[in-house]
Design an enzyme around this catalytic site. Sequence first.
Site, PDB file in Angstrom:
ATOM      1  N   CYS A   2      11.219  -9.164 -52.591  1.00 30.50           N
ATOM      2  CA  CYS A   2      10.800  -9.083 -51.190  1.00 30.50           C
ATOM      3  C   CYS A   2      10.824  -7.623 -50.751  1.00 30.50           C
ATOM      4  O   CYS A   2      11.401  -6.774 -51.432  1.00 30.50           O
ATOM      5  CB  CYS A   2      11.758  -9.853 -50.292  1.00 30.50           C
ATOM      6  N   GLY A  28       5.778  -8.511 -51.793  1.00 36.56           N
ATOM      7  CA  GLY A  28       5.749  -9.937 -51.464  1.00 36.56           C
ATOM      8  C   GLY A  28       4.506 -10.270 -50.681  1.00 36.56           C
ATOM      9  O   GLY A  28       4.178  -9.573 -49.715  1.00 36.56           O
ATOM     10  N   ASN A 100      16.701  -9.005 -49.358  1.00 34.25           N
ATOM     11  CA  ASN A 100      15.917  -8.989 -50.588  1.00 34.25           C
ATOM     12  C   ASN A 100      16.894  -9.232 -51.720  1.00 34.25           C
ATOM     13  O   ASN A 100      17.890  -8.519 -51.828  1.00 34.25           O
ATOM     14  CB  ASN A 100      15.247  -7.613 -50.746  1.00 34.25           C
ATOM     15  N   GLY A 101      16.637 -10.233 -52.545  1.00 39.33           N
ATOM     16  CA  GLY A 101      17.533 -10.510 -53.659  1.00 39.33           C
ATOM     17  C   GLY A 101      17.615 -11.996 -53.937  1.00 39.33           C
ATOM     18  O   GLY A 101      16.676 -12.742 -53.626  1.00 39.33           O
ATOM     19  N   TYR A 255       8.141  -1.698 -62.900  1.00 44.68           N
ATOM     20  CA  TYR A 255       7.030  -2.443 -62.306  1.00 44.68           C
ATOM     21  C   TYR A 255       7.062  -2.584 -60.788  1.00 44.68           C
ATOM     22  O   TYR A 255       6.060  -2.366 -60.122  1.00 44.68           O
ATOM     23  CB  TYR A 255       6.981  -3.842 -62.933  1.00 44.68           C
TER      24      TYR A 255
END
Length: 477
Positions: A2, A28, A100-101, A255
């Site tokens: 995210c 996202g 985020n996670g 990435y």
Amino acid sequence: MCGIIGLTGYKSVINDLLFGLTTLQHRGQSSCGIVTFQDVFHSKKGLGLINNVFDENALQTLPGHTGLGHVRYATQGTDELLNVQPFTINYPFGIAMIHNGNVINFNELRKSLYEDYHILLETSNDLELILYTFSSELGKKDLKNLTVDSIFEAVEKTQQMVIGAYSAVTYIANRGMLAFVDPYGIRPLVMGKKETPDGVIYGFASESTCFDYLQYETVGPIEPGEAVFIDENKNVYREICLAKGKAFCIFEYIYFSREDSVINKKLVADERMKMGKLLAKKIRKAGLHPDIIIDVPSSAYFFATSLAEELGIPYRRGLAKNNHIGRSFIQSSQKEREQTAKLKLNPIKNIIEGKKVAIVDDSIVRGTTSKNIVRMLRSAGAEQVYFISAAPPIKNPCVYGIDMAISSELIGRNEVEEIKKYLEVDALIYQSLEDLQELYKEESFCYACFSGKYPVEETSEYLSEIETERLGRQAQL
Ligand code: SF4
């Protein structure tokens, strides 16, 4: 994966918030949301891209000097509006939160929140666990005389109870903005600021590129286990609440992050170039002599160009990309990913025809996209195709916020010869994990998807639970 952003200033933040969030769209694409605060929380959320959810009218409804924004790719929880962040609650204060996670003790924590506090969760998003754990701990404090120390104590308790990877930003109504990360600092979070005639604006975001666009100064990363609190007068307080080590996700460099982001004080483009150079020795050792080196656009560009430079072989743009299609890695289903890959790339025949082509990609996950690309190159007349992965073989699932695949789908678990046969390539070169670890021997990263050594010690307890849950989700598709 995210993208998150939180800003707190003196005037309306919605324009900066929305613009900043747009720079994180690559993290996202399934949903997005913004919450601002002026007397009460104002919220707008929706499924899809930012441009589809927010228009002029939406901006008028989001007043306030503080706000949080989120773009989501679902790891925990389904793609429903109910699960779209930010979340807000009204007790013990008005609290808004984004993260985020991925929380790995999801079921255990859900049970204990119910048994200990009679809290019944409304969503399947793990943010709700972090939010209620934090708010329950904060609720035990002297609410009339809330201090920064008591906020940091509540963070520490939250870090003890919530196991997994999380970078969270929260706004406590009329008190201030708080950011905190898990004890290993797995997912990125960076702080920024901007001096304005009205006073300083502070912010937190997943990537520094967000602050570049906004013309904010990047202050630096939030360290493992650290919490930062900015009160309403913009005084800044920082404390390491609970640190257990450092295990930043190496895949952010390979990435996920944008090449222009500085993550943990390293420019992503620089790191990709270093990794590209590392690949040269493996290509020489394999006795390969490609005529050209091409990349799978766009995350493999820096690997490919630095590899070409190191080998003294021309780099060419051999695949044209339709930039208006989403990232195939983070589409929800296999079918979607395959369709997207076909729509996204087209080989440039004059460049490929009659050549021994070395094609570089950031990684190989399931192998289906790579195989389609190889077929494209063959149909464009490539004499030979060598596939080069800038990442080592991915053999283990990520349980820290990247929904790559379940173990059985990861092609990297097979022998290289079998993978080569499946991909229909003349040669297959993977980055060596040892070389990568040697490159970063001074630092401590998470390499678990390659090595199987998960940095969070409790992970093995939850691994099969997580895999079963993912299998169940896939079966429903
Ligand atoms: S398992 Fe892989 S993708 Fe997940 S946090 Fe670790 S390095 Fe990153």
